[in-house]
Design a protein around this motif. Structure first.
Motif, PDB file in Angstrom:
ATOM      1  N   UNK A 116     -35.428 -24.344 -18.064  1.00  0.00           N
ATOM      2  CA  UNK A 116     -35.512 -22.949 -18.498  1.00  0.00           C
ATOM      3  C   UNK A 116     -34.501 -22.063 -17.786  1.00  0.00           C
ATOM      4  N   UNK A 117     -34.196 -22.402 -16.544  1.00  0.00           N
ATOM      5  CA  UNK A 117     -33.285 -21.567 -15.759  1.00  0.00           C
ATOM      6  C   UNK A 117     -31.862 -21.592 -16.305  1.00  0.00           C
ATOM      7  N   UNK A 118     -31.546 -22.643 -17.092  1.00  0.00           N
ATOM      8  CA  UNK A 118     -30.173 -22.766 -17.586  1.00  0.00           C
ATOM      9  C   UNK A 118     -30.072 -22.881 -19.105  1.00  0.00           C
ATOM     10  N   UNK A 119     -31.202 -23.046 -19.791  1.00  0.00           N
ATOM     11  CA  UNK A 119     -31.195 -23.258 -21.240  1.00  0.00           C
ATOM     12  C   UNK A 119     -31.920 -22.098 -21.931  1.00  0.00           C
ATOM     13  N   UNK A 120     -31.181 -21.158 -22.511  1.00  0.00           N
ATOM     14  CA  UNK A 120     -31.818 -19.970 -23.117  1.00  0.00           C
ATOM     15  C   UNK A 120     -32.822 -20.296 -24.216  1.00  0.00           C
ATOM     16  N   UNK A 121     -32.573 -21.335 -25.009  1.00  0.00           N
ATOM     17  CA  UNK A 121     -33.489 -21.658 -26.102  1.00  0.00           C
ATOM     18  C   UNK A 121     -34.821 -22.185 -25.587  1.00  0.00           C
ATOM     19  N   UNK A 122     -34.770 -23.060 -24.593  1.00  0.00           N
ATOM     20  CA  UNK A 122     -36.008 -23.584 -24.014  1.00  0.00           C
ATOM     21  C   UNK A 122     -36.741 -22.469 -23.265  1.00  0.00           C
ATOM     22  N   UNK A 123     -35.997 -21.646 -22.559  1.00  0.00           N
ATOM     23  CA  UNK A 123     -36.615 -20.526 -21.848  1.00  0.00           C
ATOM     24  C   UNK A 123     -37.322 -19.596 -22.824  1.00  0.00           C
ATOM     25  N   UNK A 124     -36.693 -19.331 -23.944  1.00  0.00           N
ATOM     26  CA  UNK A 124     -37.301 -18.443 -24.938  1.00  0.00           C
ATOM     27  C   UNK A 124     -38.540 -19.082 -25.568  1.00  0.00           C
ATOM     28  N   UNK A 125     -38.507 -20.398 -25.778  1.00  0.00           N
ATOM     29  CA  UNK A 125     -39.665 -21.083 -26.365  1.00  0.00           C
ATOM     30  C   UNK A 125     -40.881 -20.955 -25.459  1.00  0.00           C
ATOM     31  N   UNK A 126     -40.685 -21.132 -24.155  1.00  0.00           N
ATOM     32  CA  UNK A 126     -41.793 -21.016 -23.207  1.00  0.00           C
ATOM     33  C   UNK A 126     -42.282 -19.578 -23.128  1.00  0.00           C
ATOM     34  N   UNK A 127     -41.356 -18.643 -23.002  1.00  0.00           N
ATOM     35  CA  UNK A 127     -41.735 -17.235 -22.910  1.00  0.00           C
ATOM     36  C   UNK A 127     -42.497 -16.787 -24.158  1.00  0.00           C
ATOM     37  N   UNK A 128     -42.049 -17.253 -25.318  1.00  0.00           N
ATOM     38  CA  UNK A 128     -42.719 -16.883 -26.567  1.00  0.00           C
ATOM     39  C   UNK A 128     -44.122 -17.474 -26.639  1.00  0.00           C
ATOM     40  N   UNK A 129     -44.276 -18.714 -26.160  1.00  0.00           N
ATOM     41  CA  UNK A 129     -45.598 -19.343 -26.162  1.00  0.00           C
ATOM     42  C   UNK A 129     -46.565 -18.567 -25.285  1.00  0.00           C
ATOM     43  N   UNK A 130     -46.115 -18.154 -24.121  1.00  0.00           N
ATOM     44  CA  UNK A 130     -46.977 -17.381 -23.211  1.00  0.00           C
ATOM     45  C   UNK A 130     -47.342 -16.044 -23.832  1.00  0.00           C
ATOM     46  N   UNK A 131     -46.353 -15.357 -24.398  1.00  0.00           N
ATOM     47  CA  UNK A 131     -46.642 -14.061 -25.009  1.00  0.00           C
ATOM     48  C   UNK A 131     -47.565 -14.194 -26.215  1.00  0.00           C
ATOM     49  N   UNK A 132     -47.347 -15.230 -27.023  1.00  0.00           N
ATOM     50  CA  UNK A 132     -48.186 -15.409 -28.206  1.00  0.00           C
ATOM     51  C   UNK A 132     -49.622 -15.739 -27.828  1.00  0.00           C
ATOM     52  N   UNK A 133     -49.791 -16.453 -26.722  1.00  0.00           N
ATOM     53  CA  UNK A 133     -51.149 -16.747 -26.259  1.00  0.00           C
ATOM     54  C   UNK A 133     -51.834 -15.470 -25.790  1.00  0.00           C
ATOM     55  N   UNK A 134     -51.138 -14.671 -24.997  1.00  0.00           N
ATOM     56  CA  UNK A 134     -51.694 -13.422 -24.481  1.00  0.00           C
ATOM     57  C   UNK A 134     -50.542 -12.529 -24.027  1.00  0.00           C
ATOM     58  N   UNK A 135     -50.287 -11.418 -24.711  1.00  0.00           N
ATOM     59  CA  UNK A 135     -49.179 -10.538 -24.356  1.00  0.00           C
ATOM     60  C   UNK A 135     -49.272  -9.966 -22.948  1.00  0.00           C
ATOM     61  N   UNK A 136     -50.458  -9.967 -22.361  1.00  0.00           N
ATOM     62  CA  UNK A 136     -50.633  -9.428 -21.011  1.00  0.00           C
ATOM     63  C   UNK A 136     -50.517 -10.489 -19.923  1.00  0.00           C
ATOM     64  N   UNK A 137     -50.342 -11.753 -20.321  1.00  0.00           N
ATOM     65  CA  UNK A 137     -50.309 -12.861 -19.365  1.00  0.00           C
ATOM     66  C   UNK A 137     -48.917 -12.982 -18.743  1.00  0.00           C
ATOM     67  N   UNK A 138     -48.804 -12.900 -17.405  1.00  0.00           N
ATOM     68  CA  UNK A 138     -47.478 -12.977 -16.782  1.00  0.00           C
ATOM     69  C   UNK A 138     -46.930 -14.412 -16.737  1.00  0.00           C
ATOM     70  N   UNK A 139     -45.619 -14.499 -16.909  1.00  0.00           N
ATOM     71  CA  UNK A 139     -44.895 -15.752 -16.763  1.00  0.00           C
ATOM     72  C   UNK A 139     -44.184 -15.720 -15.408  1.00  0.00           C
ATOM     73  N   UNK A 140     -44.464 -16.684 -14.564  1.00  0.00           N
ATOM     74  CA  UNK A 140     -43.818 -16.768 -13.253  1.00  0.00           C
ATOM     75  C   UNK A 140     -42.498 -17.511 -13.419  1.00  0.00           C
ATOM     76  N   UNK A 141     -41.420 -16.912 -12.922  1.00  0.00           N
ATOM     77  CA  UNK A 141     -40.095 -17.475 -13.184  1.00  0.00           C
ATOM     78  C   UNK A 141     -39.121 -17.232 -12.038  1.00  0.00           C
ATOM     79  N   UNK A 142     -37.965 -17.881 -12.136  1.00  0.00           N
ATOM     80  CA  UNK A 142     -36.881 -17.724 -11.177  1.00  0.00           C
ATOM     81  C   UNK A 142     -35.996 -16.580 -11.649  1.00  0.00           C
ATOM     82  N   UNK A 143     -35.963 -15.499 -10.876  1.00  0.00           N
ATOM     83  CA  UNK A 143     -35.217 -14.315 -11.276  1.00  0.00           C
ATOM     84  C   UNK A 143     -33.719 -14.546 -11.346  1.00  0.00           C
ATOM     85  N   UNK A 144     -33.046 -13.739 -12.163  1.00  0.00           N
ATOM     86  CA  UNK A 144     -31.605 -13.819 -12.276  1.00  0.00           C
ATOM     87  C   UNK A 144     -31.093 -15.001 -13.068  1.00  0.00           C
TER      88      UNK A 144
END
Length: 250
Positions: free
Chosen positions: A118-146
């Motif tokens: 996810x840190x280097x692949x925008x498509x995979x990163x977006x797939x994970x982020x979208x899954x988390x948001x779709x499950x619950x828009x208020x649920x935080x995704x913990x990630x590596x900044x920058x």
């Protein structure tokens, strides 16, 4: 000034044991529990949820690639659609045990090779982020900044929390050093504690390949599979408190 202290845990499977959850959980404010794909099984998940509840520790899902043999540290050639579905599946599995114990799902933090991908692949990163948001828009995704992870979370409008690693070395580009590199893993509790304070108080950390890396972190991660995880967590917590940093859930 405050920071959350988390650990990857619940990573035993069947008769195979990994980590020291019973000793580690009292030192933490949140945990990331394996959901059966890279480690963990239903009984381990239930025990880990109950252990976290007994210590007042917040619980997040720790989804990974379906790779029990490689402990989720092998980069699989999965499509964004597969990753999206796999992440939703794993979140739902852990959520069932949390519901049984009357606990909310606190966050989602991807594991191992999926996290690094996810840190280097925008498509995979977006797939994970979208899954988390779709499950619950208020649920935080913990990630590596920058990294592409943060960009993807912003793009889909997902909540996110930035994380740093006292027990893992960084490269000057802000990525985590590959585990095969000498010095990539920090086993000395004192050194990990010094790095933790530097990350939170000064917002930087020394890179393995030279120079400094800017760090913005609301949570610090201790790897539960590190043999020194308990000693590291204790040293990190004590050093943060001594530096005037409050240790609490994000």
């Amino acid at each position: 000034m405050w920071v959350d202290l988390n650990a990857d845990a619940g990573e035993s499977f069947g008769a195979w044991r990994m980590g020291q959850d019973e000793a580690l959980f009292p030192l933490l404010t949140s945990v990331n529990l394996a959901c059966g794909f890279h480690a963990g099984d239903p009984r381990t998940m239930l025990r880990a949820v109950r252990l976290a509840k007994s210590h007042g520790v917040r619980v997040g899902a720790h989804p990974g690639f379906p790779d029990l043999v490689g402990f989720g540290r092998r980069d699989l050639d999965a499509s964004p659609e597969e990753v999206y579905a796999d992440v939703l599946y794993q979140i739902g599995a852990l959520a069932a045990f949390l519901r049984l114990e009357g606990m909310p799902l606190h966050h989602v933090k991807p594991h191992g090779a999926l996290y690094l991908r996810m840190a280097r692949d925008p498509e995979i990163a977006r797939a994970v982020a979208q899954a988390v948001k779709d499950y619950d828009p208020e649920l935080p995704l913990v990630l590596l900044g920058g990294t592409a992870m943060e960009e993807a979370a912003r793009a889909v409008g997902a909540r996110y929390v930035r994380e740093a690693f006292p027990d893992r070395a960084y490269l000057s580009n802000g990525q985590l050093a590959p585990r095969r590199m000498e010095g990539a893993l920090v086993h000395d509790p004192k050194r990990a504690a010094e790095r933790a304070v530097q990350m939170v108080v000064e917002g930087k950390v020394k890179a393995l390949d030279g120079g400094w890396v800017e760090v913005k972190a609301e949570t610090l991660c201790i790897h539960g599979d590190n043999p020194e995880s308990v000693a590291i967590a204790r040293a990190v917590r004590e050093a943060l408190l001594a530096a005037g940093v409050e240790v609490r859930p994000f």
